[in-house]
Design an enzyme around this catalytic site. Structure first.
Site, PDB file in Angstrom:
ATOM      1  N   ARG A 148       0.828  -1.221   0.000  1.00  0.00           N
ATOM      2  CA  ARG A 148       0.000   0.000   0.000  1.00  0.00           C
ATOM      3  C   ARG A 148       0.852   1.256   0.000  1.00  0.00           C
ATOM      4  O   ARG A 148       0.341   2.355  -0.105  1.00  0.00           O
ATOM      5  CB  ARG A 148      -0.905  -0.014   1.237  1.00  0.00           C
ATOM      6  CG  ARG A 148      -1.830  -1.212   1.285  1.00  0.00           C
ATOM      7  CD  ARG A 148      -2.268  -1.520   2.690  1.00  0.00           C
ATOM      8  NE  ARG A 148      -3.025  -0.428   3.247  1.00  0.00           N
ATOM      9  CZ  ARG A 148      -4.322  -0.494   3.517  1.00  0.00           C
ATOM     10  NH1 ARG A 148      -4.966  -1.609   3.247  1.00  0.00           N
ATOM     11  NH2 ARG A 148      -4.977   0.493   4.038  1.00  0.00           N
ATOM     12  N   ASN A 207      -4.699   5.935  11.074  1.00  0.00           N
ATOM     13  CA  ASN A 207      -4.805   6.241   9.632  1.00  0.00           C
ATOM     14  C   ASN A 207      -5.798   7.386   9.506  1.00  0.00           C
ATOM     15  O   ASN A 207      -6.809   7.403  10.192  1.00  0.00           O
ATOM     16  CB  ASN A 207      -5.334   5.033   8.841  1.00  0.00           C
ATOM     17  CG  ASN A 207      -4.312   3.911   8.737  1.00  0.00           C
ATOM     18  OD1 ASN A 207      -3.168   4.098   9.160  1.00  0.00           O
ATOM     19  ND2 ASN A 207      -4.712   2.785   8.202  1.00  0.00           N
ATOM     20  N   GLY A 208      -5.504   8.331   8.598  1.00  0.00           N
ATOM     21  CA  GLY A 208      -6.435   9.451   8.384  1.00  0.00           C
ATOM     22  C   GLY A 208      -5.751  10.770   8.712  1.00  0.00           C
ATOM     23  O   GLY A 208      -4.541  10.842   8.887  1.00  0.00           O
ATOM     24  N   GLU A 251       3.461   6.734 -14.269  1.00  0.00           N
ATOM     25  CA  GLU A 251       3.423   6.450 -12.816  1.00  0.00           C
ATOM     26  C   GLU A 251       4.382   5.327 -12.419  1.00  0.00           C
ATOM     27  O   GLU A 251       4.739   5.247 -11.241  1.00  0.00           O
ATOM     28  CB  GLU A 251       2.009   6.134 -12.348  1.00  0.00           C
ATOM     29  CG  GLU A 251       1.435   4.813 -12.772  1.00  0.00           C
ATOM     30  CD  GLU A 251       0.078   4.559 -12.140  1.00  0.00           C
ATOM     31  OE1 GLU A 251      -0.164   4.955 -10.994  1.00  0.00           O
ATOM     32  OE2 GLU A 251      -0.774   3.966 -12.822  1.00  0.00           O
TER      33      GLU A 251
HETATM   34  C1  AGP Z   1      -3.947   3.982 -11.206  1.00  0.00           C
HETATM   35  O1  AGP Z   1      -2.897   3.261 -11.848  1.00  0.00           O
HETATM   36  C2  AGP Z   1      -3.458   4.811 -10.074  1.00  0.00           C
HETATM   37  N1  AGP Z   1      -2.767   4.022  -9.123  1.00  0.00           N
HETATM   38  C3  AGP Z   1      -4.505   5.733  -9.474  1.00  0.00           C
HETATM   39  O2  AGP Z   1      -4.771   6.699 -10.464  1.00  0.00           O
HETATM   40  C4  AGP Z   1      -5.869   5.102  -9.060  1.00  0.00           C
HETATM   41  O3  AGP Z   1      -6.572   4.694 -10.210  1.00  0.00           O
HETATM   42  C5  AGP Z   1      -6.690   6.196  -8.350  1.00  0.00           C
HETATM   43  O4  AGP Z   1      -6.001   6.571  -7.177  1.00  0.00           O
HETATM   44  C6  AGP Z   1      -8.112   5.746  -7.998  1.00  0.00           C
HETATM   45  O5  AGP Z   1      -8.050   4.664  -7.096  1.00  0.00           O
HETATM   46  P1  AGP Z   1      -9.405   3.841  -6.823  1.00  0.00           P
HETATM   47  O6  AGP Z   1      -9.821   3.217  -8.124  1.00  0.00           O
HETATM   48  O7  AGP Z   1      -9.015   2.823  -5.795  1.00  0.00           O
HETATM   49  O8  AGP Z   1     -10.432   4.804  -6.330  1.00  0.00           O
END
Ligand code: AGP
Length: 608
Positions: free
Chosen positions: A27, A100-101, A488
């Protein structure tokens, strides 16, 4: 995103907690720590950097105890270092908190606590919680936590220990996921099921505003008025190997290769091919609701926003409902026109993205019905939406989203079929779409079997510094997605653009050092793309083309070609995305980068 693991039972907790943190490494984090109750009080070890550094700290100064909490931190307040790592303590060192938060009002609270004699050692917002609990503590930990949280504005998922009330872990959540793992004579607290799946499949998900008092022999869930709440026990069906790499070098490659199966899982039991429509159980929308819809708003972030753009085109073309897509971070602060005939579709792999969750809550406040397209079962968005379509793509560990993207497009196609066949889509049209969907797993497999061709193309661009991705219609969002994948994980600047827009500016960038990827399968706008390819070639650009058949019009204009199977226009994104995922993967891997955990990124962005 930060990770939380807690244990109370009869085993020595240190190794168990650290192993749990390792399951959360994917994560993204920058420091880690653990606190144990050692029979005399609370003892803590923390370290900046990877969990291996924490293990080193523990082995050089071992700690023992059977009750403990642990944390991986992704810095939001205060630089990543040992002092700012969690757990955090009060002045006495008897209270330990992981969080967390974001505590929005930590500034005034910190000032107020300092005025009353509390001393702080870190730059974090979290440390305020430890001192608030200390100030309220009168022998009972949960009472003190309730009093402390009453002063807090912001989001939290917390686990708390106290040496003066040692036989329990108190957990609470508001905006950051938290769950209880149920064992035999032992229990767990975690922010993600992966941390405890090695020990139990029985979990209870906490909802916002809930607190849990977790002991060896049981647990109690209540609200912040300490009224007991009865919670459902969920059984987790995933296996740990689904979370392991399965023999691949990276989770990302494993997840790219899983896509024939994952989109099969997304479609499973939901396609009625003969009748050309879809069966979607969890929409919680009546036929009247569906027939009375007069607008659909799709909101999401990142890759999920790209699949939303594809859904917009599908719904407009095949269901004939007005549809708009908006970044969740923008939607939540706009003044959108929403009525009770609006359906707000919320797309999120993790189901925890803060902006997306906030956008959904705003849409609900304005009277819209909400539909979540989510992968993570039991996530906050999945539990707060009015209805949903689970992606069933299995855990996506690589930070760069791949299988979730293709499953999102499939889920949107299923929704389009459902809505279209309630309007003017004929059974023949519906059947054509359903049959094309059924062919996708085999078509994806045929692409994956030729991954080496993409690897070869990638070798020519390992040292590139810029990329342009161009597409039209359904393939414009694919251009955006291909560019995001590359930038990315390889840190190469890449931009996605509508192919025709290139001449309104970006064409100035074209030269021999600018690789241009054209997503150009044979579809209704293919002929228009040919002239854009010509424009790039005329300026010395190097062209990589994703095509679906030989095209005389492209002869001599393409430097690198990768062919995908032919499908209907609306499903091209599912196939065209695969070579672009592989292109990004191989370039990044050949650059020796951390493909699964790219710098600065987290798998789920649970802060604004
Ligand atoms: C995608 O490759 C990225 N890691 C990022 O843009 C991701 O799609 C975005 O943070 C949304 O995440 P989610 O689908 O878990 O809401």
């Amino acid at each position: 995103m930060c990770g939380i693991v807690g244990y109370i039972g009869e085993k020595q907790a240190a190794t168990l907690l650290v192993d749990g943190l390792k399951r959360l490494e994917y994560r993204g984090y920058d420091s880690a720590g653990v606190s144990l109750m050692n029979g005399k009080g609370v003892e803590t070890r923390k370290a900046k950097g990877k969990i291996a550094m924490l293990e080193k700290a523990i082995s050089s100064q071992p700690i023992h105890g059977k009750v403990g909490i642990a944390h991986t931190r992704w810095a939001t307040h205060g630089p990543p270092n040992e002092c700012n790592a969690h757990p955090h303590h009060d002045c006495t060192g008897k209270i330990s908190v992981v969080h967390n938060g974001i505590i929005e009002n930590y500034g005034p609270l910190r000032a107020m606590l300092k005025k009353t004699g509390h001393t702080f050692v870190s730059d974090t917002d979290t440390e305020v919680l430890a001192h608030l609990i200390e100030a309220a503590f009168d022998g009972n930990l949960e009472d003190a936590v309730v009093d402390a949280l009453a002063l807090v504005e912001g989001t939290y998922g917390i686990a708390v220990l106290s040496a003066d009330d040692p036989e329990k872990i108190v957990a609470a959540r508001k905006g950051s996921p938290l769950l209880i793992g149920i064992g035999e004579g032992e229990n767990y607290v975690a922010s993600d099921v992966a941390a405890i799946l090695a020990h139990t499949r029985q979990v209870v998900y906490l909802d916002d505003g809930e607190m849990a008092i977790v002991k060896r022999d049981g647990y109690q869930v209540c609200d912040l008025d300490q009224q007991t709440i009865k919670k459902r026990v969920n059984r987790i069906e995933w296996d740990l190997d689904q979370i392991e790499k399965g023999g691949f070098d990276h989770f990302m490659l494993k997840e790219i290769m899983e896509q024939p199966h994952t989109i099969e899982n997304t479609m499973r039991g939901r396609l009625v091919t003969e009748e050309g429509f879809s069966k979607l159980g969890g929409l919680n929308l009546t036929m009247d609701d569906l027939q009375n819809l007069d607008q659909i708003i799709i909101t999401a972030c990142g890759t999920s926003w790209h699949s939303a753009l594809i859904g917009e085109l599908m719904i407009e073309e095949h269901a004939r409902i007005r549809c708009e897509v908006e970044y969740a971070s923008e939607f939540r602060y706009r003044n959108p026109i929403v009525t009770d005939r609006t359906l707000c579709v919320v797309i999120s792999q993790s189901g925890e993205t803060a902006d997306t969750l906030a956008a959904m809550r705003e849409a609900k406040r304005r009277g819209a019905k909400t539909l979540g397209l989510v992968n993570q079962v039991g996530s906050t968005i999945a539990r707060e939406d009015d209805g949903g379509i689970y992606l069933h793509a299995g855990p996506e560990i690589g930070v760069a989203s791949t299988k979730a993207f293709t499953s999102q497009v499939i889920a949107l196609a299923l929704l389009t079929l459902k809505l279209g066949r309630l309007r003017n889509m004929s059974v023949v049209q519906g059947r054509e779409i359903a049959q094309a969907m059924e062919a996708l797993p085999g078509q994806i497999q045929s692409i994956l079997d030729r991954a080496k061709e993409i690897e070869k193309i990638a070798e020519a661009f390992v040292d590139a510094t810029n990329f342009l991705y161009l597409g039209r219609g359904y393939n414009f969002p694919v251009a955006l997605e291909g560019a995001l994948k590359l930038k990315e994980i390889s840190y190469i600047h890449a931009e996605g653009y509508p192919a025709a827009e290139m001449k309104h500016g970006p064409i100035a960038l074209i030269d021999a050092d600018m690789p241009v990827v054209f997503i150009a399968p044979h579809d209704s706008v293919f002929d228009k793309v040919v002239s854009n390819v010509q424009e790039v070639k005329a300026r010395g650009g190097r062209v990589i083309a994703i095509t679906s058949r030989h095209e005389d019009s492209l002869d001599g204009k393409i430097d690198y070609e990768f062919r995908i199977p032919q499908t209907i226009d609306m499903l091209n994104p599912v196939l065209a995305a695969i070579p672009l995922q592989l292109l990004a993967y191989y370039i990044a891997a050949k650059r020796g980068l951390n493909v699964d955990q790219p710098r600065n990124l987290a798998k789920s962005v649970t802060v604004e």
